[in-house]
Design a protein around this motif. Structure first.
Motif, PDB file in Angstrom:
ATOM      1  N   UNK A  68       0.852  -1.190   0.000  1.00 23.23           N
ATOM      2  CA  UNK A  68       0.000   0.000   0.000  1.00 23.23           C
ATOM      3  C   UNK A  68       0.886   1.237   0.000  1.00 23.23           C
ATOM      4  N   UNK A  69       0.565   2.181  -0.910  1.00 22.65           N
ATOM      5  CA  UNK A  69       1.467   3.316  -1.092  1.00 22.65           C
ATOM      6  C   UNK A  69       0.787   4.674  -0.934  1.00 22.65           C
ATOM      7  N   UNK A  70      -0.541   4.701  -0.992  1.00 27.94           N
ATOM      8  CA  UNK A  70      -1.192   5.995  -0.844  1.00 27.94           C
ATOM      9  C   UNK A  70      -2.594   5.995  -1.410  1.00 27.94           C
ATOM     10  N   UNK A  71      -3.118   7.191  -1.616  1.00 26.93           N
ATOM     11  CA  UNK A  71      -4.471   7.381  -2.135  1.00 26.93           C
ATOM     12  C   UNK A  71      -4.392   8.110  -3.471  1.00 26.93           C
ATOM     13  N   UNK A  72      -5.093   7.650  -4.496  1.00 29.32           N
ATOM     14  CA  UNK A  72      -5.019   8.321  -5.802  1.00 29.32           C
ATOM     15  C   UNK A  72      -5.756   9.652  -5.785  1.00 29.32           C
ATOM     16  N   UNK A  99      -3.417   3.491  -4.086  1.00 33.17           N
ATOM     17  CA  UNK A  99      -2.213   3.335  -4.892  1.00 33.17           C
ATOM     18  C   UNK A  99      -1.359   2.251  -4.237  1.00 33.17           C
ATOM     19  N   UNK A 100      -0.924   1.275  -5.044  1.00 38.71           N
ATOM     20  CA  UNK A 100      -0.045   0.213  -4.571  1.00 38.71           C
ATOM     21  C   UNK A 100       1.249   0.257  -5.372  1.00 38.71           C
ATOM     22  N   UNK A 101       2.343  -0.058  -4.711  1.00 39.79           N
ATOM     23  CA  UNK A 101       3.647  -0.002  -5.362  1.00 39.79           C
ATOM     24  C   UNK A 101       4.286  -1.385  -5.378  1.00 39.79           C
ATOM     25  N   UNK A 102       4.827  -1.744  -6.541  1.00 39.90           N
ATOM     26  CA  UNK A 102       5.517  -3.025  -6.666  1.00 39.90           C
ATOM     27  C   UNK A 102       6.943  -2.859  -6.151  1.00 39.90           C
ATOM     28  N   UNK A 149       0.317   1.347  -9.200  1.00 39.79           N
ATOM     29  CA  UNK A 149      -0.973   1.136  -9.847  1.00 39.79           C
ATOM     30  C   UNK A 149      -2.092   1.529  -8.892  1.00 39.79           C
ATOM     31  N   UNK A 150      -3.269   1.754  -9.466  1.00 43.13           N
ATOM     32  CA  UNK A 150      -4.462   2.085  -8.684  1.00 43.13           C
ATOM     33  C   UNK A 150      -5.369   0.857  -8.688  1.00 43.13           C
ATOM     34  N   UNK A 151      -5.588   0.278  -7.521  1.00 45.74           N
ATOM     35  CA  UNK A 151      -6.374  -0.945  -7.403  1.00 45.74           C
ATOM     36  C   UNK A 151      -7.183  -0.937  -6.113  1.00 45.74           C
TER      37      UNK A 151
END
Length: 589
Positions: free
Chosen positions: A42-46, A146-149, A156-158
């Motif tokens: 988990x990386x944030x909010x779009x 927003x999720x980060x690989x 990506x936004x998922x």
């Protein structure tokens, strides 16, 4: 026209009235994930203005009939063998029921969409809408993040779950991008299992494939050297390109000048899909694209070669401008395009994939069904089997080989889309005499059941396997690979420089090249192309291949599976022999 519109509105009105208002407000989970797929964080909010291209898949009303037709036209023992379906016949079989169309259209209209302006596939089984993230959240009763690989840095936004009104569930198969993360999508050749090194000087005349791989050695090894294509006005081969991999015309020319001078003035046709690009700057070329185009072209020259450059995986960085897309689901972009084309290459190779468990089952099932449509139309689809053996980590590490369902059950990790039963999976070999290469992907799907065409061969292998790897693989799943080809030491030109590369991403275009020549011989003789290869292969065609009986594919802290006589989950039935294949098909070339 007025009468028809009135009837359509009457049907829609009756269907809407049949659903109580309260029922239409109650959302029920349609798809959810037990946990964030491994490799993502988990990386944030779009931003609320970030736009999402949602694809809504409606149930394909007569898919069972399409599947039946696919196996009939692909089974040499059936009277319909070779009588491939037209584009229009396929579309008629996958068109949704009017009831499903009406319900989905009414739902979209309630969210402000003009029904007559919707973007639809020709069969009307897909509807595509572009919405800001806040509207997608309202429609699907969810929250996007927003999720980060962690490995690639891709963002990506998922969402981990989405819902629909309960009455809509029977009328919608899948909506993406929602829960589809991917592993991320990767080329089976640009991985840690592949060495890209400076080319070894000399040895250019080696035609054995013992020390390095060139077009000349493959022609000798797989018995195509003396065949000249005759149906180049009708037969063609296609290569898919994703992840900003660009095939470079200058590199191809340099490759041909050294390894196939007769083809030096030929090239490929590039088709750009969904934001893909045609970058001819040498610094922008890609090793995967170079490998695929150079070898598919060299093995089949002068057969026309198409390279599809498909976009769909841009990073989400900072504050994207309104209208920026972010999907990382290029299979659907590519399939949406090619299924609309009235004519297609008879042979297509893809060298990309994900870990199967990182792909939601509903998405995987629907993509797989799209591949079935291509097979029914007479297209032979090849996919690389992967470069991680039975799963990541080799024999020394099994920490990555666990289920992502919240239980962390130890298991082998199959790949997708190669696990789809409607495609032909290509594993890897090395050296001469050929042995299985240790990174050759192979195993058993946890999503797709074992198709009847392979039951006899696969179950014989499982019986001989005994207790080895018990509990780590699904004995009743679709088994792969089906075949194999060389996968190490391929000489290529990338960015004007020569190097050596490997992976099953080399194996797939190689096997595809041989089958493209077989299709050429068939078409030149007035016969239809092979189309979906597996029923022919498992019913006896395998006898025309070179059986590979040594080597294994370690992974997940185990030795993996071992090659054996007959079919095995490392090299399938083995490598191609062009002359034996055409002879088995009754041709004299």
């Amino acid at each position: 026209m007025v009468q028809l519109q009135f009837c359509a509105l009457a049907v829609l009105g009756a269907l809407v009235a049949a659903s109580p208002a309260a029922e239409r407000r109650v959302h029920v989970v349609k798809s959810s994930l037990a946990e964030i797929p491994r490799g993502w964080a988990l990386h944030g909010t779009p931003p609320t203005h970030h736009t999402i291209k949602l694809r809504i898949g409606l149930p394909q009303s007569r898919f069972a009939d399409l599947e039946r037709a696919l196996f009939q036209v692909s089974d040499p023992a059936h009277p319909n063998y070779g009588s491939h379906l037209s584009k229009e016949e396929v579309e008629a079989l996958v068109a949704p029921q009017p009831e499903s169309l009406a319900h989905v259209e009414e739902w979209l209209a309630s969210h402000g969409f003009a029904v007559d302006a919707l973007d639809r596939s020709p069969a009307r089984d897909w509807i595509t809408i572009v919405v800001p993230v806040h509207q997608a959240e309202s429609m699907l009763n969810t929250k996007y993040h927003v999720y980060k690989h962690t490995e690639s840095g891709m963002e990506i936004v998922r969402t981990q779950s989405y819902s629909l009104p309960e009455y809509l569930h029977p009328h919608v198969d899948v909506i993406q991008p929602t829960t589809m993360f991917g592993g991320g999508l990767r080329a089976f050749g640009i991985t840690s299992h592949v060495e890209v090194v400076a080319a070894v000087p000399g040895n250019e005349t080696d035609t054995s494939c013992a020390t390095q791989v060139t077009p000349a050695c493959l022609q000798q090894l797989y018995n195509t050297a003396n065949y000249t294509p005759k149906a180049t006005d009708k037969n063609s081969i296609g290569i898919t390109g994703y992840l900003n991999q660009y095939a470079n015309h200058a590199d191809l020319k340099t490759f041909y000048q050294k390894y196939l001078p007769a083809a030096a003035d030929s090239t490929f046709t590039e088709v750009v899909i969904n934001g893909g690009q045609n970058l001819q700057d040498p610094s922008q070329s890609g090793a995967e694209a170079a490998l695929d185009v150079q070898y598919a072209g060299a093995l089949t020259y002068p057969t026309p070669n198409t390279f599809w450059s498909t976009g769909g995986s841009p990073p989400l960085a900072g504050n994207p401008a309104p209208g920026q897309m972010n999907t990382n689901e290029p299979y659907l972009d590519w399939l949406n395009y090619v299924l609309q084309q009235p004519s297609l290459p008879q042979t297509i190779s893809t060298s990309y994939g994900d870990d199967e468990q990182t792909v939601p089952l509903d998405y995987a099932t629907r993509v797989c069904s799209e591949f079935a449509q291509l097979g029914a139309r007479g297209v032979t689809l090849f996919f690389s089997s992967g470069d991680s053996g039975v799963g990541p980590g080799g024999q020394s590490d099994k920490s990555q080989c666990v289920s992502n369902d919240g239980n962390a059950t130890p298991k082998f990790i199959p790949a997708f889309p190669v696990s789809c039963p409607y495609v032909t999976a290509v594993g890897g070999t090395t050296g001469k005499p050929e042995t299985a290469v240790d990174f050759s992907g192979g195993g058993f799907s946890n999503y797709f059941a074992q198709p009847s065409y392979q039951s006899s061969a696969v179950n014989a292998y499982i019986a001989a396997l005994g207790a080895t790897n018990a509990g780590l693989y699904n004995k009743t799943g679709r088994a792969y690979p089906d075949v194999a080809a060389q996968g190490t030491g391929f000489r290529i030109f990338e960015g004007g420089k020569e190097s050596s590369i490997g992976g099953t991403s080399a194996s797939s275009p190689t096997f595809a090249g041989v089958i493209s020549l077989v299709n050429d011989a068939l078409i030149a003789s007035g016969k239809p192309p092979l189309g979906f290869l597996n029923p022919w292969l498992y019913s006896g065609g395998y006898k025309a291949l070179n059986d590979i009986t040594s080597g294994n594919n370690p992974g997940c802290g185990t030795a993996g599976f071992s090659a054996a006589q007959g079919w095995d989950p490392v090299t399938g039935f083995g490598t191609p022999d062009f002359k034996k294949i055409v002879a088995a098909l009754g041709l004299n070339v």
